[in-house]
Motif scaffolding. Structure first.
Motif, PDB file in Angstrom:
ATOM      1  N   ASN A   1      -4.870  40.784  39.224  1.00  0.00           N
ATOM      2  CA  ASN A   1      -3.421  40.584  39.392  1.00  0.00           C
ATOM      3  C   ASN A   1      -3.047  40.171  40.822  1.00  0.00           C
ATOM      4  O   ASN A   1      -2.107  40.703  41.420  1.00  0.00           O
ATOM      5  CB  ASN A   1      -2.646  41.864  39.014  1.00  0.00           C
ATOM      6  N   THR A   2      -3.790  39.210  41.358  1.00  0.00           N
ATOM      7  CA  THR A   2      -3.516  38.778  42.724  1.00  0.00           C
ATOM      8  C   THR A   2      -3.327  37.272  42.804  1.00  0.00           C
ATOM      9  O   THR A   2      -3.818  36.501  41.979  1.00  0.00           O
ATOM     10  CB  THR A   2      -4.656  39.162  43.685  1.00  0.00           C
ATOM     11  N   ILE A   3      -2.586  36.888  43.825  1.00  0.00           N
ATOM     12  CA  ILE A   3      -2.480  35.494  44.247  1.00  0.00           C
ATOM     13  C   ILE A   3      -3.095  35.418  45.635  1.00  0.00           C
ATOM     14  O   ILE A   3      -2.806  36.251  46.505  1.00  0.00           O
ATOM     15  CB  ILE A   3      -1.018  35.018  44.288  1.00  0.00           C
ATOM     16  N   HIS A   4      -3.962  34.426  45.828  1.00  0.00           N
ATOM     17  CA  HIS A   4      -4.576  34.257  47.149  1.00  0.00           C
ATOM     18  C   HIS A   4      -4.238  32.871  47.679  1.00  0.00           C
ATOM     19  O   HIS A   4      -4.417  31.871  46.995  1.00  0.00           O
ATOM     20  CB  HIS A   4      -6.095  34.425  47.083  1.00  0.00           C
ATOM     21  N   VAL A   5      -3.745  32.851  48.927  1.00  0.00           N
ATOM     22  CA  VAL A   5      -3.406  31.590  49.588  1.00  0.00           C
ATOM     23  C   VAL A   5      -4.165  31.538  50.906  1.00  0.00           C
ATOM     24  O   VAL A   5      -4.127  32.496  51.688  1.00  0.00           O
ATOM     25  CB  VAL A   5      -1.890  31.474  49.849  1.00  0.00           C
ATOM     26  N   GLU A   6      -4.845  30.443  51.132  1.00  0.00           N
ATOM     27  CA  GLU A   6      -5.512  30.199  52.410  1.00  0.00           C
ATOM     28  C   GLU A   6      -4.945  28.911  52.975  1.00  0.00           C
ATOM     29  O   GLU A   6      -4.999  27.862  52.336  1.00  0.00           O
ATOM     30  CB  GLU A   6      -7.021  30.073  52.202  1.00  0.00           C
ATOM     31  N   ARG A   7      -4.401  29.003  54.187  1.00  0.00           N
ATOM     32  CA  ARG A   7      -3.647  27.861  54.734  1.00  0.00           C
ATOM     33  C   ARG A   7      -3.920  27.714  56.223  1.00  0.00           C
ATOM     34  O   ARG A   7      -3.905  28.684  56.964  1.00  0.00           O
ATOM     35  CB  ARG A   7      -2.159  28.072  54.485  1.00  0.00           C
ATOM     36  N   GLU A   8      -4.160  26.499  56.662  1.00  0.00           N
ATOM     37  CA  GLU A   8      -4.391  26.201  58.061  1.00  0.00           C
ATOM     38  C   GLU A   8      -3.153  25.550  58.665  1.00  0.00           C
ATOM     39  O   GLU A   8      -2.467  24.771  57.990  1.00  0.00           O
ATOM     40  CB  GLU A   8      -5.587  25.258  58.212  1.00  0.00           C
ATOM     41  N   PHE A   9      -2.868  25.888  59.942  1.00  0.00           N
ATOM     42  CA  PHE A   9      -1.721  25.319  60.641  1.00  0.00           C
ATOM     43  C   PHE A   9      -2.174  24.743  61.976  1.00  0.00           C
ATOM     44  O   PHE A   9      -3.071  25.280  62.633  1.00  0.00           O
ATOM     45  CB  PHE A   9      -0.654  26.389  60.879  1.00  0.00           C
ATOM     46  N   ALA A  10      -1.530  23.661  62.395  1.00  0.00           N
ATOM     47  CA  ALA A  10      -1.876  22.978  63.641  1.00  0.00           C
ATOM     48  C   ALA A  10      -1.147  23.646  64.804  1.00  0.00           C
ATOM     49  O   ALA A  10      -0.229  23.082  65.402  1.00  0.00           O
ATOM     50  CB  ALA A  10      -1.524  21.496  63.552  1.00  0.00           C
ATOM     51  N   GLY A  11      -1.555  24.861  65.111  1.00  0.00           N
ATOM     52  CA  GLY A  11      -0.959  25.608  66.209  1.00  0.00           C
ATOM     53  C   GLY A  11      -1.890  26.710  66.659  1.00  0.00           C
ATOM     54  O   GLY A  11      -2.751  27.159  65.900  1.00  0.00           O
ATOM     55  N   ASP A  12      -1.724  27.153  67.893  1.00  0.00           N
ATOM     56  CA  ASP A  12      -2.561  28.233  68.398  1.00  0.00           C
ATOM     57  C   ASP A  12      -2.179  29.551  67.729  1.00  0.00           C
ATOM     58  O   ASP A  12      -1.101  29.692  67.149  1.00  0.00           O
ATOM     59  CB  ASP A  12      -2.430  28.350  69.921  1.00  0.00           C
ATOM     60  N   LEU A  13      -3.059  30.526  67.817  1.00  0.00           N
ATOM     61  CA  LEU A  13      -2.889  31.796  67.115  1.00  0.00           C
ATOM     62  C   LEU A  13      -1.587  32.489  67.477  1.00  0.00           C
ATOM     63  O   LEU A  13      -0.840  32.940  66.594  1.00  0.00           O
ATOM     64  CB  LEU A  13      -4.080  32.715  67.434  1.00  0.00           C
ATOM     65  N   GLU A  14      -1.284  32.592  68.754  1.00  0.00           N
ATOM     66  CA  GLU A  14      -0.083  33.325  69.166  1.00  0.00           C
ATOM     67  C   GLU A  14       1.188  32.676  68.636  1.00  0.00           C
ATOM     68  O   GLU A  14       2.106  33.364  68.174  1.00  0.00           O
ATOM     69  CB  GLU A  14      -0.031  33.435  70.691  1.00  0.00           C
ATOM     70  N   THR A  15       1.243  31.339  68.674  1.00  0.00           N
ATOM     71  CA  THR A  15       2.433  30.646  68.188  1.00  0.00           C
ATOM     72  C   THR A  15       2.602  30.831  66.681  1.00  0.00           C
ATOM     73  O   THR A  15       3.705  31.103  66.194  1.00  0.00           O
ATOM     74  CB  THR A  15       2.365  29.151  68.533  1.00  0.00           C
ATOM     75  N   VAL A  16       1.505  30.676  65.923  1.00  0.00           N
ATOM     76  CA  VAL A  16       1.593  30.839  64.468  1.00  0.00           C
ATOM     77  C   VAL A  16       1.962  32.282  64.122  1.00  0.00           C
ATOM     78  O   VAL A  16       2.802  32.526  63.237  1.00  0.00           O
ATOM     79  CB  VAL A  16       0.267  30.425  63.798  1.00  0.00           C
ATOM     80  N   TRP A  17       1.374  33.244  64.817  1.00  0.00           N
ATOM     81  CA  TRP A  17       1.739  34.655  64.601  1.00  0.00           C
ATOM     82  C   TRP A  17       3.233  34.867  64.832  1.00  0.00           C
ATOM     83  O   TRP A  17       3.915  35.513  64.033  1.00  0.00           O
ATOM     84  CB  TRP A  17       0.912  35.539  65.530  1.00  0.00           C
ATOM     85  N   ASP A  18       3.748  34.324  65.931  1.00  0.00           N
ATOM     86  CA  ASP A  18       5.180  34.466  66.228  1.00  0.00           C
ATOM     87  C   ASP A  18       6.039  33.879  65.109  1.00  0.00           C
ATOM     88  O   ASP A  18       7.092  34.434  64.767  1.00  0.00           O
ATOM     89  CB  ASP A  18       5.525  33.780  67.544  1.00  0.00           C
TER      90      ASP A  18
ATOM     91  N   HIS B   1      -6.368  22.575  55.869  1.00  0.00           N
ATOM     92  CA  HIS B   1      -6.897  23.231  54.673  1.00  0.00           C
ATOM     93  C   HIS B   1      -5.800  23.997  53.935  1.00  0.00           C
ATOM     94  O   HIS B   1      -4.976  24.672  54.545  1.00  0.00           O
ATOM     95  CB  HIS B   1      -8.014  24.193  55.086  1.00  0.00           C
ATOM     96  N   PHE B   2      -5.818  23.900  52.591  1.00  0.00           N
ATOM     97  CA  PHE B   2      -4.865  24.641  51.760  1.00  0.00           C
ATOM     98  C   PHE B   2      -5.539  24.981  50.441  1.00  0.00           C
ATOM     99  O   PHE B   2      -6.099  24.126  49.764  1.00  0.00           O
ATOM    100  CB  PHE B   2      -3.608  23.804  51.515  1.00  0.00           C
ATOM    101  N   ASP B   3      -5.476  26.256  50.077  1.00  0.00           N
ATOM    102  CA  ASP B   3      -6.046  26.692  48.810  1.00  0.00           C
ATOM    103  C   ASP B   3      -5.126  27.742  48.194  1.00  0.00           C
ATOM    104  O   ASP B   3      -4.707  28.685  48.876  1.00  0.00           O
ATOM    105  CB  ASP B   3      -7.449  27.273  49.027  1.00  0.00           C
TER     106      ASP B   3
END
Length: 322
Positions: free
Chosen positions: A16-33, A6-8
């Motif tokens: 005055n905002t930009i909003h990005v919503e993005r999904e990544f194929a990784g577990d939470l801890e790895t993506v956070w890192d 998903h990408f939006d």
């Protein structure tokens, strides 16, 4: 970008905002890192053909990430992010800015407030980003500078980094015959250890032999393998006694690992069927801590990992594409 992720990207001119919503194929801890560790940010943050080089990073409330965006002609653009609030593995916020090489903010460019939220989900991790500017003119200036295109490219860099990162979970298995292996991680000395084990058990390396990080095929749309890890072991297998197999990889920080004694050994269960993989995962992980939910991975495995309630680390891996 992987098509199913998903990408939006939206711009709200009223606030005055930009909003990005993005999904990544990784577990939470790895993506956070990947968003909070400098050696990982340097792998993906800059849109190609630029690259990122961190000068310093202090990821804490009140800390700063000071880094450079470097063009192919080696022209350096300095940036800084000042962290304000951090909720581990959930969210962080801060102010970003262009600056000079001493960290002094360049007031000719808009400064923005970033709020990043991380949410685990089926098949990956979703990151919600809200970027707040002072004025509509600031938003329009950033958009005119190509922010959407550049940030989209950077996020695709992260997709490719995660693909290489999770390539480590793939073994060299060529059939779906059930087996149990022991999977080990080493701090750069896998080859030394396995040459020693080989001499003791008097067996030969199995699978595809010694595979190194430098053997990963070079692809124009993938980040290059860091020189420091090219000779390290990506994957190795050694049959020992009683038809048991030792498997291992080096665990360099450039690939997102934090290696400590106790988390460097897993029992790897490879069932004959998807149904048996799910049953074993669900029953063994009950009362434990799931590191990676059992899910279909892009590299062809139905894979999950966890620490059971007795503190033992496990992989469950059904190879759907042998």
């Amino acid at each position: 970008m992987t098509p199913h992720l998903h990408f939006d990207f939206t711009v709200n001119k009223d606030n005055n905002t930009i909003h990005v919503e993005r999904e990544f194929a990784g577990d939470l801890e790895t993506v956070w890192d990947c968003w909070t560790r400098p050696e990982l940010l340097d792998q993906w943050w800059a849109p190609k053909p630029y690259r990122t080089r961190t000068k310093s990073m202090d990821f804490r409330e009140g800390g700063t990430w000071f880094y450079a965006m470097i063009s192919p002609e080696n022209v350096t653009h300095w940036c800084r992010a000042d962290y304000q609030a951090i909720d581990l593995h959930k969210s962080f916020s801060g102010l970003d800015a262009f600056c000079d090489e001493m960290g002094q903010i360049n007031t000719e460019f808009p400064r923005a407030q970033w709020n990043n939220r991380f949410n685990p989900g089926a098949g990956g991790t979703k990151v919600n980003i809200t970027i707040q500017y002072k004025t509509l003119a600031d938003v329009e200036k950033i958009i005119s500078m190509g922010f959407k295109e550049g940030f989209t490219m950077a996020l695709e860099n992260l997709d490719r980094y995660l693909e290489e990162r999770f390539r480590l979970w793939r073994g060299a298995k060529t059939s779906n015959t059930a087996r149990v292996c022991t999977y080990l991680n080493f701090d750069g000395n896998t080859e030394e250890a396995f040459q020693f084990y080989r001499s003791v058990f008097r067996t030969e390396f199995g699978g595809k032999g010694i595979q190194r990080f430098g053997d990963i095929p070079a692809e124009t749309d993938h980040p290059p393998v860091a020189d420091a890890i090219k000779k390290m072991i990506l994957h190795i297998e050694l049959p020992i006694t009683g038809n048991h197999v030792l498997m291992a990889t080096d665990a360099p920080k450039e690939m997102g690992f934090t290696l400590t004694q106790g988390n460097n050994m897993h029992i790897s269960i490879e069932p004959e069927s998807r149904e048996e993989a799910k049953r074993i995962f669900d029953e063994l992980s009950a009362g434990g801590v799931i590191e990676m939910p059992l899910e279909d991975m892009f590299f062809g495995s139905y894979f999950g990992s966890f620490t059971d309630r007795f503190g033992i680390n496990w992989f469950v891996n059904y190879q759907t594409k042998p």
